[in-house]
Design an enzyme around this catalytic site. Structure first.
Site, PDB file in Angstrom:
ATOM      1  N   THR A  51       0.833  -1.211   0.000  1.00 49.50           N
ATOM      2  CA  THR A  51       0.000   0.000   0.000  1.00 49.50           C
ATOM      3  C   THR A  51       0.864   1.256   0.000  1.00 49.50           C
ATOM      4  OG1 THR A  51      -1.711  -1.208   1.191  1.00 49.50           O
ATOM      5  CG2 THR A  51      -1.865   1.184   1.223  1.00 49.50           C
ATOM      6  N   HIS A  54       1.884   1.805  -3.412  1.00 49.79           N
ATOM      7  CA  HIS A  54       0.756   2.327  -4.195  1.00 49.79           C
ATOM      8  C   HIS A  54       0.528   3.806  -3.869  1.00 49.79           C
ATOM      9  CE1 HIS A  54      -0.280  -1.413  -6.069  1.00 49.79           C
ATOM     10  NE2 HIS A  54      -0.611  -2.030  -4.937  1.00 49.79           N
TER      11      HIS A  54
HETATM   12 ZN    ZN Z   1      -0.169  -2.698   4.912  1.00 52.75          ZN
END
Ligand code: ZN
Ligand code: ZN
Length: 347
Positions: A51, A54
């Protein structure tokens, strides 16, 4: 213990400075002061996660400028009014800083799906800094058997538990395949094993270190190129994708048996092309999970207390904040398993 944020001391954090790809770097932010029912953690470790990559690439929503990092562990060093009981406790926090507590999702105990949810590391300052502010209701004491850094893996494990538990995805005697031997994959595989499945985990030749760690945990590693030969009978009863990769997802959908249970754990970060007809033709049950809920965190506490899941072997590298760029780049290349930043090393 003060209720105001005046004369705040500055601290260094890894900040997503602006929308758009990159725009990430170290900068100064005020060290927060806990208000009522809030605590300040001294950060012992924050994990680098897909994440975060990202967010770096602007493929995951964030509200910059914001200190990144949501896989956090540390010790409570300051407590606001009403939260004093937590002082000195080693904890890992749930990631929601704010949820409305009134919508249908919140009232059903699914704060992860609240439309106004704001989480640390994306919308509220997170754990890539010496200190992080969190509401006391998010705290979970880290089990004594879990190491100082590995406590940061409570969060990814709770996301895995959200995908796989309550109800359990696997039954004793099931065969399961996990695609992708990253941290999420190895946690997924451990939980499926705890549910009684015999677990195979697949990776690429570049994943050798990760597959070796998986083998040391009683999982059966296989190279993606050899997966065909490792498929039991008519296929795996359970397949979980933790690769977030188009080819991996395709391989998983082909390796699962008719009537099997497919679980999407990984995020792809962008639309991909897969043969969704396989879901119909095989009458698959497809489930997933997004982030975590209080229930999945309690499940994590029990999985760790029982020893069914271990976290420490997954932590392969710990670096200071100042080395973030190298650690992010290595995470992107799948070099190492779980890389973490420990801001105490910057002092
Ligand atoms: Zn995470
Ligand atoms: Zn809500």
């Amino acid at each position: 213990m003060s209720e105001t944020t005046t004369d705040a001391q500055p601290m260094t954090g890894l900040i997503k400075r602006d929308r758009g790809a990159h725009n990430v770097g170290l900068g100064e932010v005020p060290r927060p002061v806990p208000g009522p029912d809030e605590v300040l953690l001294q950060v012992y470790a924050t994990g680098i996660c897909g994440t975060d990559l990202h967010i770096q690439d602007d493929e995951f929503a964030s509200t910059p400028p914001v200190v990144m990092g949501h896989e956090v562990t540390g010790r409570v060093v300051e407590a606001g009014p009403g939260a004093e009981d937590w002082l000195g406790v080693r904890v890992s926090p749930e990631t929601y800083f704010y949820t409305c507590d009134r919508c249908e999702a919140c009232l059903a105990g699914r704060r992860n799906l609240c439309p106004t949810r704001k989480s640390i590391g994306s919308h509220v300052n997170g754990g890539f800094a010496s200190h992080v502010l969190v509401p006391q209701r998010n705290l979970h004491e880290v089990h004594a058997s879990v190491g100082e850094h590995a406590g940061a893996l409570y969060e990814p494990l709770s996301c895995v538990a959200q995908c796989l538990c309550d109800p359990a995805v696997a039954s004793p005697g099931d065969t399961a395949l996990v695609v992708g031997p990253g941290a999420m994959g190895i946690l997924t595989a451990q939980v499926l094993k705890a549910q009684g499945a015999e677990v195979t985990i697949s990776g690429t030749p570049g994943d050798q270190q990760r597959l070796d760690i998986a083998a040391s945990l009683g999982l059966t590693p296989v190279l993606a190129g050899d997966l065909e030969d490792a498929i039991p009978g008519i296929g795996f009863d359970v397949v979980a994708d933790a690769s977030g990769n188009e080819r991996g997802i395709d391989a998983g959908l082909r390796a699962i048996r008719k009537g099997g249970h497919y679980v999407q754990v990984g995020l792809t970060g962008k639309p991909i092309s897969v043969d969704i007809d396989l879901v119909c033709l095989k009458e698959l049950v497809v489930t997933s999970g997004f982030a975590s809920t209080p229930r999945s965190w309690h499940r994590v506490e029990r999985l760790l207390a029982s020893g069914a899941v271990v976290l420490d072997p997954l932590v392969t590298d710990v670096s200071p904040l100042s080395a973030w760029e190298t650690s992010f780049a290595r995470t992107r290349k799948a070099d190492g398993l779980k890389l973490m930043l420990d801001p105490r090393m910057d002092a």
